[in-house]
Design a protein around this motif. Sequence first.
Motif, PDB file in Angstrom:
ATOM      1  N   ALA A 171       0.825  -1.204   0.000  1.00 52.27           N
ATOM      2  CA  ALA A 171       0.000   0.000   0.000  1.00 52.27           C
ATOM      3  C   ALA A 171       0.864   1.261   0.000  1.00 52.27           C
ATOM      4  O   ALA A 171       0.593   2.214  -0.742  1.00 52.27           O
ATOM      5  CB  ALA A 171      -0.932  -0.004   1.211  1.00 52.27           C
ATOM      6  N   VAL A 172       1.913   1.274   0.829  1.00 47.59           N
ATOM      7  CA  VAL A 172       2.794   2.444   0.896  1.00 47.59           C
ATOM      8  C   VAL A 172       3.520   2.650  -0.423  1.00 47.59           C
ATOM      9  O   VAL A 172       3.567   3.775  -0.959  1.00 47.59           O
ATOM     10  CB  VAL A 172       3.808   2.301   2.048  1.00 47.59           C
ATOM     11  CG1 VAL A 172       4.842   3.421   1.995  1.00 47.59           C
ATOM     12  CG2 VAL A 172       3.092   2.312   3.391  1.00 47.59           C
ATOM     13  N   THR A 173       4.093   1.602  -0.968  1.00 55.59           N
ATOM     14  CA  THR A 173       4.843   1.756  -2.214  1.00 55.59           C
ATOM     15  C   THR A 173       3.925   2.095  -3.380  1.00 55.59           C
ATOM     16  O   THR A 173       4.343   2.772  -4.325  1.00 55.59           O
ATOM     17  CB  THR A 173       5.661   0.489  -2.531  1.00 55.59           C
ATOM     18  OG1 THR A 173       4.821  -0.670  -2.465  1.00 55.59           O
ATOM     19  CG2 THR A 173       6.807   0.327  -1.536  1.00 55.59           C
ATOM     20  N   ASP A 174       2.671   1.661  -3.323  1.00 50.76           N
ATOM     21  CA  ASP A 174       1.714   2.035  -4.368  1.00 50.76           C
ATOM     22  C   ASP A 174       1.434   3.529  -4.329  1.00 50.76           C
ATOM     23  O   ASP A 174       1.363   4.191  -5.383  1.00 50.76           O
ATOM     24  CB  ASP A 174       0.418   1.242  -4.198  1.00 50.76           C
ATOM     25  CG  ASP A 174      -0.555   1.477  -5.342  1.00 50.76           C
ATOM     26  OD1 ASP A 174      -0.169   1.254  -6.501  1.00 50.76           O
ATOM     27  OD2 ASP A 174      -1.697   1.902  -5.079  1.00 50.76           O
ATOM     28  N   VAL A 175       1.288   4.071  -3.127  1.00 46.64           N
ATOM     29  CA  VAL A 175       1.094   5.528  -3.005  1.00 46.64           C
ATOM     30  C   VAL A 175       2.327   6.265  -3.530  1.00 46.64           C
ATOM     31  O   VAL A 175       2.220   7.253  -4.267  1.00 46.64           O
ATOM     32  CB  VAL A 175       0.822   5.909  -1.535  1.00 46.64           C
ATOM     33  CG1 VAL A 175       0.841   7.435  -1.373  1.00 46.64           C
ATOM     34  CG2 VAL A 175      -0.519   5.359  -1.074  1.00 46.64           C
ATOM     35  N   LEU A 176       3.503   5.790  -3.160  1.00 42.02           N
ATOM     36  CA  LEU A 176       4.738   6.439  -3.604  1.00 42.02           C
ATOM     37  C   LEU A 176       4.885   6.376  -5.119  1.00 42.02           C
ATOM     38  O   LEU A 176       5.303   7.356  -5.757  1.00 42.02           O
ATOM     39  CB  LEU A 176       5.945   5.788  -2.924  1.00 42.02           C
ATOM     40  CG  LEU A 176       6.037   5.978  -1.406  1.00 42.02           C
ATOM     41  CD1 LEU A 176       7.136   5.084  -0.832  1.00 42.02           C
ATOM     42  CD2 LEU A 176       6.296   7.436  -1.053  1.00 42.02           C
ATOM     43  N   ALA A 177       4.544   5.228  -5.695  1.00 39.97           N
ATOM     44  CA  ALA A 177       4.613   5.106  -7.156  1.00 39.97           C
ATOM     45  C   ALA A 177       3.668   6.098  -7.821  1.00 39.97           C
ATOM     46  O   ALA A 177       4.023   6.737  -8.818  1.00 39.97           O
ATOM     47  CB  ALA A 177       4.276   3.675  -7.576  1.00 39.97           C
ATOM     48  N   GLY A 178       2.478   6.237  -7.262  1.00 37.85           N
ATOM     49  CA  GLY A 178       1.525   7.199  -7.806  1.00 37.85           C
ATOM     50  C   GLY A 178       1.991   8.637  -7.687  1.00 37.85           C
ATOM     51  O   GLY A 178       1.564   9.507  -8.453  1.00 37.85           O
ATOM     52  N   ALA A 179       2.877   8.893  -6.712  1.00 38.72           N
ATOM     53  CA  ALA A 179       3.412  10.238  -6.522  1.00 38.72           C
ATOM     54  C   ALA A 179       4.653  10.482  -7.383  1.00 38.72           C
ATOM     55  O   ALA A 179       5.239  11.569  -7.320  1.00 38.72           O
ATOM     56  CB  ALA A 179       3.760  10.459  -5.054  1.00 38.72           C
ATOM     57  N   GLY A 180       5.069   9.492  -8.168  1.00 37.69           N
ATOM     58  CA  GLY A 180       6.183   9.677  -9.084  1.00 37.69           C
ATOM     59  C   GLY A 180       7.512   9.120  -8.632  1.00 37.69           C
ATOM     60  O   GLY A 180       8.533   9.347  -9.297  1.00 37.69           O
ATOM     61  N   PHE A 181       7.549   8.375  -7.536  1.00 43.53           N
ATOM     62  CA  PHE A 181       8.798   7.793  -7.064  1.00 43.53           C
ATOM     63  C   PHE A 181       9.149   6.573  -7.916  1.00 43.53           C
ATOM     64  O   PHE A 181       8.296   5.693  -8.113  1.00 43.53           O
ATOM     65  CB  PHE A 181       8.693   7.366  -5.602  1.00 43.53           C
ATOM     66  CG  PHE A 181       8.673   8.508  -4.621  1.00 43.53           C
ATOM     67  CD1 PHE A 181       9.799   8.800  -3.872  1.00 43.53           C
ATOM     68  CD2 PHE A 181       7.538   9.284  -4.449  1.00 43.53           C
ATOM     69  CE1 PHE A 181       9.798   9.845  -2.961  1.00 43.53           C
ATOM     70  CE2 PHE A 181       7.519  10.334  -3.545  1.00 43.53           C
ATOM     71  CZ  PHE A 181       8.656  10.627  -2.798  1.00 43.53           C
ATOM     72  N   ASP A 182      10.390   6.490  -8.380  1.00 42.18           N
ATOM     73  CA  ASP A 182      10.830   5.295  -9.082  1.00 42.18           C
ATOM     74  C   ASP A 182      11.187   4.216  -8.060  1.00 42.18           C
ATOM     75  O   ASP A 182      11.070   4.430  -6.845  1.00 42.18           O
ATOM     76  CB  ASP A 182      12.004   5.608 -10.013  1.00 42.18           C
ATOM     77  CG  ASP A 182      13.241   6.138  -9.291  1.00 42.18           C
ATOM     78  OD1 ASP A 182      13.330   5.998  -8.061  1.00 42.18           O
ATOM     79  OD2 ASP A 182      14.123   6.685  -9.980  1.00 42.18           O
ATOM     80  N   ALA A 183      11.640   3.046  -8.548  1.00 40.65           N
ATOM     81  CA  ALA A 183      11.908   1.925  -7.642  1.00 40.65           C
ATOM     82  C   ALA A 183      12.963   2.280  -6.601  1.00 40.65           C
ATOM     83  O   ALA A 183      12.823   1.940  -5.416  1.00 40.65           O
ATOM     84  CB  ALA A 183      12.340   0.694  -8.437  1.00 40.65           C
ATOM     85  N   ARG A 184      14.031   2.968  -7.031  1.00 37.30           N
ATOM     86  CA  ARG A 184      15.080   3.356  -6.089  1.00 37.30           C
ATOM     87  C   ARG A 184      14.526   4.293  -5.018  1.00 37.30           C
ATOM     88  O   ARG A 184      14.803   4.145  -3.830  1.00 37.30           O
ATOM     89  CB  ARG A 184      16.222   4.031  -6.840  1.00 37.30           C
ATOM     90  CG  ARG A 184      17.335   4.538  -5.927  1.00 37.30           C
ATOM     91  CD  ARG A 184      18.414   5.269  -6.741  1.00 37.30           C
ATOM     92  NE  ARG A 184      19.441   5.827  -5.874  1.00 37.30           N
ATOM     93  CZ  ARG A 184      19.326   6.981  -5.235  1.00 37.30           C
ATOM     94  NH1 ARG A 184      18.221   7.702  -5.363  1.00 37.30           N
ATOM     95  NH2 ARG A 184      20.305   7.421  -4.460  1.00 37.30           N
ATOM     96  N   GLY A 185      13.743   5.262  -5.438  1.00 35.01           N
ATOM     97  CA  GLY A 185      13.167   6.199  -4.491  1.00 35.01           C
ATOM     98  C   GLY A 185      12.215   5.533  -3.530  1.00 35.01           C
ATOM     99  O   GLY A 185      12.159   5.886  -2.347  1.00 35.01           O
ATOM    100  N   ARG A 186      11.476   4.527  -4.006  1.00 33.22           N
ATOM    101  CA  ARG A 186      10.544   3.816  -3.124  1.00 33.22           C
ATOM    102  C   ARG A 186      11.294   2.998  -2.082  1.00 33.22           C
ATOM    103  O   ARG A 186      10.851   2.896  -0.938  1.00 33.22           O
ATOM    104  CB  ARG A 186       9.602   2.924  -3.951  1.00 33.22           C
ATOM    105  CG  ARG A 186       8.673   3.712  -4.856  1.00 33.22           C
ATOM    106  CD  ARG A 186       7.507   2.867  -5.353  1.00 33.22           C
ATOM    107  NE  ARG A 186       7.908   1.740  -6.173  1.00 33.22           N
ATOM    108  CZ  ARG A 186       8.104   1.786  -7.490  1.00 33.22           C
ATOM    109  NH1 ARG A 186       7.982   2.944  -8.147  1.00 33.22           N
ATOM    110  NH2 ARG A 186       8.419   0.695  -8.169  1.00 33.22           N
TER     111      ARG A 186
END
Length: 206
Positions: free
Chosen positions: A117-132
């Motif tokens: 759930a957290v990484t899905d929100v981060l992905a939606g905010a534009g974070f790439d895999a490294r940033g997540r």
Amino acid sequence: MPRPRSLSPARIAEAALAVIDRGGLPALTMRAVAQELGMGTMSLYRYVDDRRELEGLVVELVLGSVDTEPPPGAPWREQVATLVRRVRDAVAAHPAIVPLTMTHRHRSPALLRWGEAVTDVLAGAGFDARGRVIALRALLGYLLGAIQLEHLSPLAGPGTDAIAALPDDAYPRLAETARGARGLAPEEEFDGGLAAVLAGIAGDAR
């Protein structure tokens, strides 16, 4: 031979959690849980293999009810903060299990659902895999560290008083800071630290 079903995993987890709440993690043994359930130790082995399995059941009991649905329509920081606070609230009720959340983080379905759930929100905010990766680990480090400081660490309560009493000529800023901490509510401290972590993630980890 199939294990009997007269004792559910949830009931075993409840008994194990009761043992932990009373005596901390060192008290968690197969014998103690069996006694809590009113059965012999060898009988408990018909349901669980060892203490490690007991630990996993406890983690699922505590975190399994955490809502992993972020607030719809909210900014990403608010969504992540809400998800983090929910785990904090669940674990803070049983702070002795904090080490178990680290030990079982890669095997716990509840923690995996939360991480998704957290990484899905981060992905939606534009974070790439490294940033997540950076963001998720920073959030977990802050979350678990803050719970330990609040409930398990000598920095809380008497520890803060001891630091506040340090001589001003040797530790002026540290003593002053500790005295200020006396009037800081746990929720205010947690939310302030979480906001700082999220601000850092927003600025550096994309």
